[in-house]
Design a protein around this motif. Structure first.
Motif, PDB file in Angstrom:
ATOM      1  N   ILE A   1       0.836  -1.202   0.000  1.00 33.79           N
ATOM      2  CA  ILE A   1       0.000   0.000   0.000  1.00 33.79           C
ATOM      3  C   ILE A   1       0.875   1.258   0.000  1.00 33.79           C
ATOM      4  O   ILE A   1       0.604   2.215  -0.735  1.00 33.79           O
ATOM      5  CB  ILE A   1      -0.973  -0.018   1.196  1.00 33.79           C
ATOM      6  N   LEU A   2       1.934   1.258   0.792  1.00 32.79           N
ATOM      7  CA  LEU A   2       2.861   2.389   0.821  1.00 32.79           C
ATOM      8  C   LEU A   2       3.519   2.590  -0.547  1.00 32.79           C
ATOM      9  O   LEU A   2       3.694   3.722  -1.006  1.00 32.79           O
ATOM     10  CB  LEU A   2       3.923   2.171   1.896  1.00 32.79           C
ATOM     11  N   GLY A   3       3.854   1.502  -1.209  1.00 30.41           N
ATOM     12  CA  GLY A   3       4.442   1.597  -2.551  1.00 30.41           C
ATOM     13  C   GLY A   3       3.487   2.231  -3.544  1.00 30.41           C
ATOM     14  O   GLY A   3       3.893   3.075  -4.355  1.00 30.41           O
ATOM     15  N   PHE A   4       2.212   1.861  -3.497  1.00 26.27           N
ATOM     16  CA  PHE A   4       1.227   2.474  -4.385  1.00 26.27           C
ATOM     17  C   PHE A   4       1.074   3.961  -4.091  1.00 26.27           C
ATOM     18  O   PHE A   4       1.000   4.779  -5.008  1.00 26.27           O
ATOM     19  CB  PHE A   4      -0.136   1.776  -4.255  1.00 26.27           C
ATOM     20  N   ILE A   5       1.032   4.321  -2.820  1.00 26.45           N
ATOM     21  CA  ILE A   5       0.892   5.727  -2.451  1.00 26.45           C
ATOM     22  C   ILE A   5       2.087   6.534  -2.956  1.00 26.45           C
ATOM     23  O   ILE A   5       1.928   7.613  -3.541  1.00 26.45           O
ATOM     24  CB  ILE A   5       0.728   5.873  -0.924  1.00 26.45           C
ATOM     25  N   LEU A   6       3.304   6.012  -2.749  1.00 31.52           N
ATOM     26  CA  LEU A   6       4.498   6.721  -3.216  1.00 31.52           C
ATOM     27  C   LEU A   6       4.533   6.822  -4.742  1.00 31.52           C
ATOM     28  O   LEU A   6       4.942   7.843  -5.299  1.00 31.52           O
ATOM     29  CB  LEU A   6       5.756   6.028  -2.699  1.00 31.52           C
ATOM     30  N   PHE A   7       4.109   5.772  -5.412  1.00 30.22           N
ATOM     31  CA  PHE A   7       4.081   5.783  -6.875  1.00 30.22           C
ATOM     32  C   PHE A   7       3.148   6.874  -7.387  1.00 30.22           C
ATOM     33  O   PHE A   7       3.513   7.684  -8.247  1.00 30.22           O
ATOM     34  CB  PHE A   7       3.654   4.415  -7.409  1.00 30.22           C
ATOM     35  N   PHE A   8       1.936   6.897  -6.882  1.00 28.98           N
ATOM     36  CA  PHE A   8       0.978   7.890  -7.363  1.00 28.98           C
ATOM     37  C   PHE A   8       1.362   9.310  -6.951  1.00 28.98           C
ATOM     38  O   PHE A   8       1.117  10.258  -7.693  1.00 28.98           O
ATOM     39  CB  PHE A   8      -0.437   7.545  -6.905  1.00 28.98           C
ATOM     40  N   ALA A   9       1.991   9.467  -5.791  1.00 29.70           N
ATOM     41  CA  ALA A   9       2.478  10.786  -5.400  1.00 29.70           C
ATOM     42  C   ALA A   9       3.571  11.244  -6.364  1.00 29.70           C
ATOM     43  O   ALA A   9       3.601  12.419  -6.767  1.00 29.70           O
ATOM     44  CB  ALA A   9       3.012  10.752  -3.968  1.00 29.70           C
ATOM     45  N   GLY A  10       4.449  10.345  -6.758  1.00 28.91           N
ATOM     46  CA  GLY A  10       5.490  10.685  -7.724  1.00 28.91           C
ATOM     47  C   GLY A  10       4.926  11.041  -9.082  1.00 28.91           C
ATOM     48  O   GLY A  10       5.404  11.974  -9.740  1.00 28.91           O
TER      49      GLY A  10
END
Length: 77
Positions: free
Chosen positions: A15-24
């Motif tokens: 979930i953290l990876g998805f959040i960081l991806f979309f924030a980027g």
């Protein structure tokens, strides 16, 4: 650690990876940066893609490193 704890940790990391991806993605779209890259692993075989040769090469090396780690862990070394 119990198996439930490991499962919960893995779920949080995904979930953290998805959040960081979309924030980027959002931040780069506001700045106008257009480079991107990705990696698909089919078993231990990496397939890399990107918008520039430098990004594609970086993704390919990341895929090779992940595949080597996978093969070592699978053999139990």
């Amino acid at each position: 650690m119990r198996s439930q704890d490991i499962f919960n940790l893995g779920s949080v990391l995904v979930i953290l990876g998805f959040i960081l991806f979309f924030a980027g993605v959002l931040l780069s779209s506001f700045r106008g940066a257009g480079e991107f890259g990705g990696l698909i692993l089919i078993g231990p075989i990496p397939i890399a893609f990107g918008s520039s040769p430098d990004i594609t090469t970086a993704m390919l090396w990341a895929g090779v490193a992940i595949a080597i780690i996978y093969l070592f862990l699978r053999r139990g070394l």
